[in-house]
Design an enzyme around this catalytic site. Structure first.
Site, PDB file in Angstrom:
ATOM      1  N   SER A  75       0.859  -1.189   0.000  1.00 34.81           N
ATOM      2  CA  SER A  75       0.000   0.000   0.000  1.00 34.81           C
ATOM      3  C   SER A  75       0.892   1.234   0.000  1.00 34.81           C
ATOM      4  O   SER A  75       2.061   1.168   0.416  1.00 34.81           O
ATOM      5  CB  SER A  75      -0.844   0.016   1.276  1.00 34.81           C
ATOM      6  OG  SER A  75      -1.485   1.276   1.439  1.00 34.81           O
TER       7      SER A  75
ATOM      8  N   TYR B 161      -1.791  -0.385  10.763  1.00 32.97           N
ATOM      9  CA  TYR B 161      -1.879  -0.721   9.335  1.00 32.97           C
ATOM     10  C   TYR B 161      -0.583  -0.311   8.612  1.00 32.97           C
ATOM     11  O   TYR B 161      -0.006  -1.101   7.862  1.00 32.97           O
ATOM     12  CB  TYR B 161      -3.086  -0.006   8.724  1.00 32.97           C
ATOM     13  CG  TYR B 161      -3.360  -0.322   7.272  1.00 32.97           C
ATOM     14  CD1 TYR B 161      -3.983  -1.511   6.898  1.00 32.97           C
ATOM     15  CD2 TYR B 161      -3.002   0.570   6.259  1.00 32.97           C
ATOM     16  CE1 TYR B 161      -4.243  -1.799   5.557  1.00 32.97           C
ATOM     17  CE2 TYR B 161      -3.267   0.290   4.924  1.00 32.97           C
ATOM     18  CZ  TYR B 161      -3.889  -0.885   4.575  1.00 32.97           C
ATOM     19  OH  TYR B 161      -4.147  -1.170   3.256  1.00 32.97           O
TER      20      TYR B 161
END
Ligand code: NAP
Length: 251
Positions: A141, A154
């Site tokens: 990501s 995250y």
């Protein structure tokens, strides 16, 4: 290469990758965690292209599930030429770095980082034993390098995936296995549905991405197809940004 194992292929980006690979002629193992109906829909769509699909429910965070996933994948197709580590979750609640708890951290590390780390180990050993060239792709990501202080857990897992890619790329090159990190930006899926208005504003009004549109699961799927069809044979450990140019610094 004939078959791919895609984790978290029942929805979103994993679904887009599975369908793009099927259109490119690969058979696909559709892994998922709990949404059987969605996995069945993806398998049917894969088969509509003429490719074969096998569905395996397995939680990538669990060691026994990972072992069964790999065993069933090889049982289904004999050989797996491509592993796509895609399954991943966001924190259930976005919490400030100074308050966020260990439960969410442990959950995200298990699914987003430990899962792919050891699944890659399992599949890499099978690829080495089979003696065939393989490819491994991990979907990280832009959070691998972008600090979002309301979801540090995250970000930390995604940064870890960048090192996972470097490590396995360095270790597996001698076996003809190339390893890549695909870094999506803002992609329209269930994961981003809850923050749709915020991202709409950032993309369309603020121009946070030079290419002013949402990314799609197919955008990511196409990058994975380029790897699967061996268009990058002399690249390994490489990061491919699929983010509309988000990573650019502009002035
Ligand atoms: P999503 O729409 O929420 O789909 C998640 C997928 O992962 C589903 O297929 C889900 O299966 C599966 N999954 C969840 N936990 C699992 C587990 N423990 N074991 C196996 N499968 C599991 O998410 P997405 O947006 O497509 O995201 C896919 C990947 O891209 C993630 O790694 C995410 O971090 C990354 N990413 C997303 C974006 C974005 O903007 N959407 C941006 C950058 C990176 P079920 O259907 O059974 O729940």
């Amino acid at each position: 290469m004939t078959a791919a194992l895609v984790t978290g292929a029942s929805r979103g980006i994993g679904r887009g990758i599975a369908l793009a690979l099927a259109r490119a002629g690969l058979d696909v193992v559709v892994n998922y965690a709990s949404n059987t109906a969605a996995a069945e829909e993806v398998a049917a769509a894969v088969e509509e292209t003429g490719a074969k699909a096998a569905i395996v429910r397995a939680d990538v965070a669990l060691s026994a599930d990972r072992a069964r996933l790999v065993a069933e994948a090889y049982e289904a197709f004999g050989d797996i030429g491509l592993l796509v580590n895609n399954a991943g979750v966001a924190p259930a609640v976005r919490a400030d770095l100074l308050e966020a708890g260990e439960e969410s951290f442990d959950r995200l590390v298990g699914i987003n980082l430990k899962g792919p780390y050891f699944l890659t180990q399992l599949v890499a050993n099978r690829m080495i034993a089979a003696g065939t060239a393989g490819r491994i792709v991990t979907i990280s990501s832009m959070s691998a390098y972008t600090a979002s202080v309301n979801r540090g857990d995250y970000c930390v897992t995604k940064a870890g995936l960048s090192m996972l890619t470097k490590l396995y790329a360095a270790r597996l090159a001698e076996h003809g296995i190339n390893v890549y990190e695909v870094r999506p930006g803002i992609i329209a899926t269930d994961m981003t549905d809850g923050v749709k208005e915020k991202y709409d504003r950032l993309i369309h009004a603020d121009g946070i991405t030079p290419i002013r549109r949402w990314g799609t699961p197919d955008d990511v799927g196409r990058a994975v197809v380029a790897i699967a069809t061996d268009l990058l044979p002399f690249s390994t450990g490489q990061v491919i940004d699929v983010d509309g140019g988000f990573h650019l610094r502009t002035l």
